[in-house]
Design an enzyme around this catalytic site. Sequence first.
Site, PDB file in Angstrom:
ATOM      1  CG  ASP A   1      -1.798   1.149   1.374  1.00  0.00           C
ATOM      2  OD1 ASP A   1      -1.582   2.147   0.653  1.00  0.00           O
ATOM      3  OD2 ASP A   1      -2.729   1.088   2.198  1.00  0.00           O
TER       4      ASP A   1
ATOM      5  N   GLY B   1      18.138  -6.406  -0.186  1.00  0.00           N
ATOM      6  CA  GLY B   1      18.125  -7.623  -1.001  1.00  0.00           C
ATOM      7  C   GLY B   1      16.830  -8.408  -0.966  1.00  0.00           C
TER       8      GLY B   1
ATOM      9  CE1 TYR C   1      -4.188  -1.627  12.248  1.00  0.00           C
ATOM     10  CE2 TYR C   1      -4.402   0.741  11.945  1.00  0.00           C
ATOM     11  CZ  TYR C   1      -4.747  -0.549  11.592  1.00  0.00           C
ATOM     12  OH  TYR C   1      -5.641  -0.755  10.584  1.00  0.00           O
TER      13      TYR C   1
ATOM     14  CE  LYS D   1      -6.082  -6.296  11.605  1.00  0.00           C
ATOM     15  NZ  LYS D   1      -5.441  -7.028  12.673  1.00  0.00           N
TER      16      LYS D   1
ATOM     17  NE  ARG E   1     -11.373   4.593  12.807  1.00  0.00           N
ATOM     18  CZ  ARG E   1     -10.743   5.731  12.507  1.00  0.00           C
ATOM     19  NH1 ARG E   1      -9.473   5.873  12.785  1.00  0.00           N
ATOM     20  NH2 ARG E   1     -11.384   6.724  11.919  1.00  0.00           N
TER      21      ARG E   1
ATOM     22  CG  ASP F   1     -12.097   2.612   5.804  1.00  0.00           C
ATOM     23  OD1 ASP F   1     -12.730   3.436   5.097  1.00  0.00           O
ATOM     24  OD2 ASP F   1     -11.161   2.946   6.559  1.00  0.00           O
TER      25      ASP F   1
HETATM   26  C1  F6R Z   1      -7.702  -0.446   7.611  1.00  0.00           C
HETATM   27  C2  F6R Z   1      -7.426   0.924   7.220  1.00  0.00           C
HETATM   28  C3  F6R Z   1      -8.466   1.942   7.455  1.00  0.00           C
HETATM   29  C4  F6R Z   1      -7.971   3.028   8.423  1.00  0.00           C
HETATM   30  C5  F6R Z   1      -9.056   4.085   8.702  1.00  0.00           C
HETATM   31  C6  F6R Z   1      -8.542   5.218   9.571  1.00  0.00           C
HETATM   32  O1  F6R Z   1      -6.622  -1.266   7.319  1.00  0.00           O
HETATM   33  O2  F6R Z   1      -6.375   1.227   6.723  1.00  0.00           O
HETATM   34  O3  F6R Z   1      -9.669   1.390   7.896  1.00  0.00           O
HETATM   35  O4  F6R Z   1      -7.559   2.446   9.622  1.00  0.00           O
HETATM   36  O5  F6R Z   1      -9.535   4.629   7.495  1.00  0.00           O
HETATM   37  O6  F6R Z   1      -7.435   5.764   8.942  1.00  0.00           O
HETATM   38  P1  F6R Z   1      -6.692   7.066   9.460  1.00  0.00           P
HETATM   39  O7  F6R Z   1      -6.293   6.792  10.868  1.00  0.00           O
HETATM   40  O8  F6R Z   1      -5.538   7.194   8.531  1.00  0.00           O
HETATM   41  O9  F6R Z   1      -7.657   8.193   9.347  1.00  0.00           O
HETATM   42 MG    MG Z   2      -4.167   2.034   3.082  1.00  0.00          MG
HETATM   43 MG    MG Z   3      -4.817  -2.386   2.053  1.00  0.00          MG
END
Ligand code: F6R
Ligand code: MG
Ligand code: MG
Length: 372
Positions: free
Chosen positions: A12, A104, A229, A232, A266, A287
């Site tokens: 990502d 590497g 964190y 994922k 999240r 999300d």
């Molecule tokens: C899950 C993910 C999203 C973010 C959420 C809050 O893997 O990436 O659900 O955790 O959108 O993101 P922030 O903290 O960047 O606003």
């Molecule tokens: Mg992302």
């Molecule tokens: Mg992703």
Amino acid sequence: MAKTTVSVIKADVGSLVGHHTVPEPLLRIAREELRRAREEGLINSYYVFNAGDDLELLMVHRRGEGNPEIHRLAWETFRKAAEKSRSLKLYAAGQDILKTAFSGNVKGMGPGVAEMEFEERPSDPVMVFAMDKTEPGAFNYPLFRAFADPFNTAGLIIDPAMAGGFKFEVFDLMESKKIVLKCPEEMYELLALIGSPGRYVVSRIWRASDDMVCASTSTTKLSLIAGKYVGKDDPVCVVRAQHGLPAVGEILAPFMHSYFVEGWMRGSHWGPLMPVGLKDSRCTVFDGPPRLVGLGFQVCEGAIASDDSGDPMVVDLFEDVAFDLARREAMEYMAVLRRMGEFEPARLAHDAMEYTTLPKVLERLKDRFRPA
Ligand code: F6R
Ligand code: MG
Ligand code: MG
């Protein structure tokens, strides 16, 4: 005979409108980099796609697993895409570039990797799966169904070539250890472990009769690399099918229904996995829900079999009405879970929340607790 390697490396590096999808300028950079690598003879075929906000590089070559040049190619591609992402102020630009100095191998640096080197059979169908908003253990369930469950895979009963069963390598992500268990003899022990997908991950599968490798998954746990964190791990998986292995249709059968995985909003919630075609490979509601895309192709002389114009022939496995039931189920489960808000089991169990940003919130209450 020279062996063929299928490498899927993903990261990502930033996405369009929150953690939603990978926009065209980033995909274009990746295609450009891989096209050049093919012209230079480093790889023989490639296919660039996205699983939600993850940029996925599928590369077929002759250089084996963990090859430093292949990993460098992926790393440099992600770096360039991350730069573009920053220049466009895309969201979470460079998210999975956790380390700066490349040494590497991209393993342990943020990107996820699934690789498999094998001797091509006379005809070798390969499937590549990628998930967004979930974690490596999310493949445990469908891999168990496809390679060990005779109620899913008729070939385990009917095909004498599968009579010896399959061996599963399982990673313990917390203790960095691994074990190999053979099915059907050790099926109960296997399930005892992989039923906890947050900790135990099926990383590789072989046909037991001849040790032919037939599946490989990514096992990265980003939070354990970064110590906090960071989203994922959004795993990838490579599987070979047919002719003494589960058929393509047997490998797809577990996805006829949705099932629950950890991740989603999240990285803190259980959510129903939704198999989708590439056109729907984006995360929206809360999300998510966590999504799965699947590609299929034939390998041919160290490359992806291509059409008359030289384009790799890649099929979009979940772009099919036969998966409408799973999608419908996913939407229904999604509604049930979201009605529960922040109450378990919609939210992950308390100890799994340790790997999210929740402990920071609880820290603020620490001094207000009184003996009771
Ligand atoms: C899950 C993910 C999203 C973010 C959420 C809050 O893997 O990436 O659900 O955790 O959108 O993101 P922030 O903290 O960047 O606003
Ligand atoms: Mg992302
Ligand atoms: Mg992703």
